[in-house]
Design a protein around this motif. Structure first.
Motif, PDB file in Angstrom:
ATOM      1  N   LEU A 272       0.857  -1.184   0.000  1.00 27.21           N
ATOM      2  CA  LEU A 272       0.000   0.000   0.000  1.00 27.21           C
ATOM      3  C   LEU A 272       0.900   1.243   0.000  1.00 27.21           C
ATOM      4  CD1 LEU A 272      -3.012   0.552  -0.024  1.00 27.21           C
ATOM      5  CD2 LEU A 272      -2.952   0.779   2.448  1.00 27.21           C
ATOM      6  N   GLY A 273       1.560   1.468  -1.129  1.00 29.71           N
ATOM      7  CA  GLY A 273       2.478   2.597  -1.250  1.00 29.71           C
ATOM      8  C   GLY A 273       3.144   2.567  -2.606  1.00 29.71           C
ATOM      9  N   ASP A 274       4.237   3.308  -2.741  1.00 27.72           N
ATOM     10  CA  ASP A 274       4.956   3.383  -4.014  1.00 27.72           C
ATOM     11  C   ASP A 274       6.415   3.699  -3.727  1.00 27.72           C
ATOM     12  OD1 ASP A 274       5.436   3.333  -6.713  1.00 27.72           O
ATOM     13  OD2 ASP A 274       4.313   5.154  -7.183  1.00 27.72           O
ATOM     14  N   LEU A 275       7.278   3.436  -4.700  1.00 21.27           N
ATOM     15  CA  LEU A 275       8.697   3.763  -4.610  1.00 21.27           C
ATOM     16  C   LEU A 275       8.989   4.924  -5.558  1.00 21.27           C
ATOM     17  CD1 LEU A 275      10.259   0.172  -4.605  1.00 21.27           C
ATOM     18  CD2 LEU A 275       9.510   1.567  -2.661  1.00 21.27           C
ATOM     19  N   ARG A 282       4.572  10.435  -7.698  1.00 17.79           N
ATOM     20  CA  ARG A 282       4.478   9.948  -9.074  1.00 17.79           C
ATOM     21  C   ARG A 282       3.208  10.444  -9.776  1.00 17.79           C
ATOM     22  NH1 ARG A 282       7.336   5.676 -11.161  1.00 17.79           N
ATOM     23  NH2 ARG A 282       7.887   4.971  -9.045  1.00 17.79           N
ATOM     24  N   ALA A 283       2.126  10.649  -9.035  1.00 16.82           N
ATOM     25  CA  ALA A 283       0.871  11.093  -9.640  1.00 16.82           C
ATOM     26  C   ALA A 283       0.915  12.542 -10.105  1.00 16.82           C
ATOM     27  CB  ALA A 283      -0.271  10.913  -8.633  1.00 16.82           C
ATOM     28  N   HIS A 284       1.990  13.260  -9.782  1.00 20.48           N
ATOM     29  CA  HIS A 284       2.092  14.685 -10.133  1.00 20.48           C
ATOM     30  C   HIS A 284       2.665  14.849 -11.537  1.00 20.48           C
ATOM     31  CE1 HIS A 284       3.384  18.923  -9.812  1.00 20.48           C
ATOM     32  NE2 HIS A 284       2.415  19.008  -8.902  1.00 20.48           N
ATOM     33  N   PRO A 285       2.196  15.840 -12.307  1.00 21.81           N
ATOM     34  CA  PRO A 285       2.731  16.050 -13.664  1.00 21.81           C
ATOM     35  C   PRO A 285       4.194  16.473 -13.684  1.00 21.81           C
ATOM     36  CG  PRO A 285       1.179  17.800 -13.060  1.00 21.81           C
ATOM     37  CD  PRO A 285       1.050  16.731 -12.028  1.00 21.81           C
ATOM     38  N   GLY A 286       4.761  16.851 -12.544  1.00 21.46           N
ATOM     39  CA  GLY A 286       6.171  17.226 -12.491  1.00 21.46           C
ATOM     40  C   GLY A 286       7.101  16.071 -12.176  1.00 21.46           C
ATOM     41  N   TYR A 287       6.539  14.867 -11.973  1.00 21.00           N
ATOM     42  CA  TYR A 287       7.375  13.682 -11.708  1.00 21.00           C
ATOM     43  C   TYR A 287       8.005  13.223 -13.014  1.00 21.00           C
ATOM     44  CZ  TYR A 287       8.872   9.158  -9.860  1.00 21.00           C
ATOM     45  OH  TYR A 287       9.621   8.076  -9.468  1.00 21.00           O
ATOM     46  N   ASN A 288       9.328  13.044 -12.999  1.00 22.84           N
ATOM     47  CA  ASN A 288      10.069  12.643 -14.191  1.00 22.84           C
ATOM     48  C   ASN A 288      10.174  11.116 -14.238  1.00 22.84           C
ATOM     49  OD1 ASN A 288      11.870  12.259 -16.305  1.00 22.84           O
ATOM     50  ND2 ASN A 288      13.113  14.040 -15.776  1.00 22.84           N
ATOM     51  N   LYS A 289       9.339  10.498 -15.049  1.00 21.39           N
ATOM     52  CA  LYS A 289       9.298   9.041 -15.114  1.00 21.39           C
ATOM     53  C   LYS A 289      10.532   8.451 -15.786  1.00 21.39           C
ATOM     54  CE  LYS A 289       4.254   8.918 -15.085  1.00 21.39           C
ATOM     55  NZ  LYS A 289       3.015   8.538 -15.819  1.00 21.39           N
ATOM     56  N   ALA A 290      11.327   9.296 -16.451  1.00 24.47           N
ATOM     57  CA  ALA A 290      12.554   8.811 -17.090  1.00 24.47           C
ATOM     58  C   ALA A 290      13.675   8.581 -16.078  1.00 24.47           C
ATOM     59  CB  ALA A 290      13.007   9.804 -18.159  1.00 24.47           C
ATOM     60  N   VAL A 291      13.486   9.065 -14.844  1.00 26.25           N
ATOM     61  CA  VAL A 291      14.481   8.868 -13.785  1.00 26.25           C
ATOM     62  C   VAL A 291      14.028   7.677 -12.943  1.00 26.25           C
ATOM     63  CG1 VAL A 291      15.682   9.912 -11.829  1.00 26.25           C
ATOM     64  CG2 VAL A 291      14.971  11.342 -13.750  1.00 26.25           C
ATOM     65  N   TYR A 292      14.744   6.586 -13.041  1.00 22.86           N
ATOM     66  CA  TYR A 292      14.339   5.356 -12.370  1.00 22.86           C
ATOM     67  C   TYR A 292      14.766   5.351 -10.897  1.00 22.86           C
ATOM     68  CZ  TYR A 292      13.474   3.716 -17.115  1.00 22.86           C
ATOM     69  OH  TYR A 292      12.998   3.600 -18.389  1.00 22.86           O
ATOM     70  N   VAL A 293      14.031   4.605 -10.098  1.00 23.32           N
ATOM     71  CA  VAL A 293      14.347   4.447  -8.682  1.00 23.32           C
ATOM     72  C   VAL A 293      15.728   3.800  -8.551  1.00 23.32           C
ATOM     73  CG1 VAL A 293      13.671   3.315  -6.527  1.00 23.32           C
ATOM     74  CG2 VAL A 293      11.918   4.243  -8.063  1.00 23.32           C
ATOM     75  N   ARG A 294      16.564   4.373  -7.686  1.00 27.55           N
ATOM     76  CA  ARG A 294      17.913   3.844  -7.498  1.00 27.55           C
ATOM     77  C   ARG A 294      17.832   2.402  -6.988  1.00 27.55           C
ATOM     78  NH1 ARG A 294      21.994   7.507  -7.494  1.00 27.55           N
ATOM     79  NH2 ARG A 294      20.652   9.146  -6.672  1.00 27.55           N
ATOM     80  N   LYS A 418      12.959  18.668 -14.675  1.00 26.29           N
ATOM     81  CA  LYS A 418      14.413  18.842 -14.761  1.00 26.29           C
ATOM     82  C   LYS A 418      15.029  18.872 -13.365  1.00 26.29           C
ATOM     83  CE  LYS A 418      14.312  21.306 -19.186  1.00 26.29           C
ATOM     84  NZ  LYS A 418      14.571  22.581 -19.884  1.00 26.29           N
ATOM     85  N   ALA A 419      14.347  19.541 -12.429  1.00 24.58           N
ATOM     86  CA  ALA A 419      14.833  19.583 -11.049  1.00 24.58           C
ATOM     87  C   ALA A 419      14.801  18.190 -10.425  1.00 24.58           C
ATOM     88  CB  ALA A 419      13.985  20.550 -10.222  1.00 24.58           C
ATOM     89  N   HIS A 420      13.864  17.370 -10.841  1.00 23.31           N
ATOM     90  CA  HIS A 420      13.769  15.986 -10.363  1.00 23.31           C
ATOM     91  C   HIS A 420      15.081  15.247 -10.626  1.00 23.31           C
ATOM     92  CE1 HIS A 420      11.233  12.017 -10.324  1.00 23.31           C
ATOM     93  NE2 HIS A 420      12.487  11.759 -10.043  1.00 23.31           N
ATOM     94  N   ARG A 421      15.616  15.392 -11.824  1.00 22.22           N
ATOM     95  CA  ARG A 421      16.876  14.720 -12.161  1.00 22.22           C
ATOM     96  C   ARG A 421      18.023  15.236 -11.293  1.00 22.22           C
ATOM     97  NH1 ARG A 421      18.256  11.557 -16.293  1.00 22.22           N
ATOM     98  NH2 ARG A 421      16.291  11.971 -17.386  1.00 22.22           N
ATOM     99  N   ASP A 422      18.026  16.545 -11.033  1.00 25.55           N
ATOM    100  CA  ASP A 422      19.073  17.130 -10.184  1.00 25.55           C
ATOM    101  C   ASP A 422      18.955  16.638  -8.745  1.00 25.55           C
ATOM    102  OD1 ASP A 422      19.976  18.619 -12.376  1.00 25.55           O
ATOM    103  OD2 ASP A 422      18.626  20.279 -11.934  1.00 25.55           O
TER     104      ASP A 422
END
Length: 467
Positions: A272-275, A282-294, A418-422
Motif C-alpha cells: 500500500l504505497g509506491d517507490l 508519481r501522480a504529479h505532472p512534475g514527476y520525471n518518469k525517465a528517472v528510475y528508482v535507485r 528537470k529539477a527531479h533529475r538534479d
C-alpha cells in the motif's frame, strides 16, 4: 506505520458553488491520518481537507494542469508601465461557517497579512514589491507599486479563515467541528447547524489498520483494498547537511543503494504505497518518469564506502567478527512500531555499516528517520535543500523558477521534471516509501471509482455525498 503518518499536504477540486442550500445530512469520516486538536491551524494546513474546508480565492487544479478561481468569482490582471493591478470579484453569496456574509474588507485584511510572508519566501527574504489593497463593495483590488514577475495565483496559498470567539471559522461550504485528539469527525454543508441525518461513512485505512496484533505481513502479500488513494507523504531519511556523513553526497547515495525499499514496501506497507526516485509524488505532472528508482545494490554501496576517505569517520568493532563498522546515526522522533528499523539495520550491516538510533534531538545525528509531508498540489520541494551548502546553482534556479511559475495560470511542470533529475543526483532525502491509504465509502457509490485515485479525488468523492 499509523503513527508515522502525521501530516498530509494536498488540495481539493471542490468548486465553491457546488454545495448550496440547506444541509441534507453529514458524512462521518473515520481514521483520517492526522490527529486533530483544538489548535485551528492543523485543519487549515491539512493538505487534503484543508483546501476543502478553508478554501483560498484560487487553487491549482491538476486535472486541468492550471490554476483557477475558487472563492473568487473572477480575477482580472491589468498591467501598466509603472504598476500592476489585480481586480478580484467575490461571490455575492459567499459566507463564513458562522453564517455571516464574507466581505471584501475581511478578505483584504487577510491578504494584507498573509501576502508579505509568501513574497519573502518567493524572493528568499530579499527586497520584494510593495502593494496596497482597496475594496469596493464585493470587489477588491491589489495594487502593486512596481512591475512584478509573478502572477495572481500566489493566492492559492492563502486560505480564507479566521478565529471567531476562539474557534476556527472558514469561508468554505463544507463544515466540520474540530474534535480534540481524534481521527474521526463529521463533515456537512449548507446551514450552520450540524444535521442529524447521516448520509454515509468514509473510512480511511492505513497498513497498521489491517494488521492483527502480534502478527506481521508475509512478504509479497498485498493488502486487499477496493480504492487506494495516494498520500503526498513519504517515509524517508532526511539528511543532516551539518553532519560530516549527512553532508557527503557519495555517502547519501551509498546508503540509498543499501535501503531495500521493495522489502519495506512489502513488509511495512503491504504494497500500500509506491517507490520514488525523488521526493515528488508519481501522480504529479512534475514527476520525471525517465528517472528510475535507485537500485538496491549492496555491492555498489560497498564500492563507494570502501574508499579510504571514509576511514576517518566514526568506527566501531563488530563483536562477532572484529571487523570495523562505519557508524551512521539516525534520529527517530517517535518510537516506531514497524519493521523499518530492523530491516535497515540488517541491510546496512551487509556493507559494514552500523545503524545507531538516536532519540534525543540535541544529540549528534547524520539524518532523521521521519515522515515528510511533500506540498500538494504544488510539489514545491525547494525547502528540502535548506542547510545544504553544495547545491548546484542550476537546481536552485530551476526550483526558484518553478516556484514563480506556480503563481501563473499554467505552472511550468517541465522545470520540476528537470529539477527531479538534479534532486536524484544530490539525494538530500532518501525516500523509503511513499504512502497510500485504503478508502471504503459506505454506502457504495453508484458510479464506478478507479482502484487508485489522486489526493484531490478523495474530496471530490466526499462532495458527491454532500450534494
Amino acid at each position: 506505520m499509523h503513527k508515522m503518518i502525521l501530516l498530509l499536504n494536498a488540495a481539493s477540486i471542490l468548486t465553491f458553488s457546488s454545495v448550496q442550500g440547506a444541509s441534507k445530512g453529514l458524512i462521518r469520516v473515520e481514521g483520517w491520518p492526522i490527529t486533530y486538536n483544538t489548535q485551528y491551524n492543523h485543519i487549515v494546513k491539512d493538505p487534503i481537507l484543508g483546501a476543502t474546508l478553508c478554501p483560498a480565492l484560487t487553487r491549482l487544479n491538476l486535472n486541468k494542469g492550471e490554476s483557477e478561481t475558487a472563492l473568487a468569482k473572477k480575477i482580472k490582471v491589468i498591467h501598466s508601465k509603472k504598476q500592476t493591478q489585480w481586480r478580484i470579484s467575490l461571490y455575492k453569496n459567499a459566507r463564513w461557517w458562522s453564517g455571516e456574509p464574507l466581505s471584501a474588507a475581511e478578505v483584504a485584511d487577510i491578504l494584507s497579512t498573509k501576502i508579505p510572508p509568501i513574497l519573502a519566501r518567493l524572493y528568499e527574504e530579499k527586497e520584494h514589491p510593495r502593494f496596497t489593497v482597496k475594496t469596493d463593495q464585493n470587489d477588491l483590488s491589489i495594487n502593486w507599486k512596481a512591475p512584478i514577475k509573478f502572477g495572481p495565483y500566489l493566492l492559492n496559498q492563502i486560505p480564507i479563515s479566521r478565529l471567531l470567539d476562539g474557534e476556527l471559522d472558514c469561508a468554505g461550504k463544507v463544515k466540520t467541528k474540530i474534535e480534540e485528539l481524534t481521527n474521526s469527525f463529521d463533515l456537512w454543508s449548507g446551514k450552520k447547524e450540524k444535521p442529524e441525518k447521516k448520509l454515509g461513512t468514509v473510512k480511511i485505512m492505513l497498513p497498521s489498520d489491517f494488521k492483527p496484533k502480534g502478527k506481521i505481513y508475509k512478504p509479497d502479500l498485498p493488502l486487499k483494498c477496493p480504492v487506494k488513494v495516494d498520500l503526498p507523504i513519504v517515509s524517508a531519511i532526511q539528511w543532516n547537511p551539518r553532519s560530516a556523513l549527512g553532508g557527503n553526497n557519495d555517502f547519501r547515495i551509498a546508503i540509498t543503494h543499501l535501503t531495500p525499499r521493495g522489502s519495506l514496501l512489502r513488509n511495512a506497507s503491504g504494497h500500500l504505497g509506491d517507490l520514488l526516485s525523488a521526493p515528488i509524488i508519481r501522480a504529479h505532472p512534475g514527476y520525471n518518469k525517465a528517472v528510475y528508482v535507485r537500485s538496491y545494490s549492496p555491492s555498489t554501496a560497498m564500492q563507494i564506502l570502501g574508499r579510504s576517505e571514509f576511514n576517518k569517520y566514526r568506527q566501531t568493532r563488530d563483536k562477532k567478527n572484529g571487523k570495523s563498522l562505519l557508524e551512521v546515526r539516525l534520529l527517530v522522533e517517535a518510537k516506531l512500531k514497524t519493521p523499518i528499523i530492523r530491516i535497515l539495520e540488517d541491510s546496512l550491516r551487509i556493507a559494514q555499516v552500523k545503524l545507531i538510533i538516536v532519540r534525543n534531538p540535541s544529540s549528534q545525528y547524520d539524518g532523521i528517520l521521519k515522515t515528510v509531508s511533500i506540498p500538494w498540489p504544488s510539489q514545491d520541494v525547494g525547502d528540502l535543500l535548506q542547510g545544504f551548502e553544495k547545491v548546484p546553482k542550476v537546481l536552485t534556479q530551476r526550483l526558484q523558477d518553478y516556484r514563480f511559475s506556480l503563481t501563473n495560470k499554467k505552472p511550468n511542470f517541465a522545470l520540476l521534471k528537470k529539477a527531479h533529475r538534479d534532486l536524484y543526483s544530490l539525494e538530500p532525502l532518501t525516500v523509503l516509501v511513499q504512502h497510500r491509504a485504503c478508502v471504503e465509502i459506505r454506502p457504495t457509490l453508484t458510479k464506478k471509482v478507479a482502484n487508485q485515485i489522486a489526493p484531490e479525488q478523495l474530496t471530490k468523492l466526499i462532495e458527491r455525498k454532500l450534494r
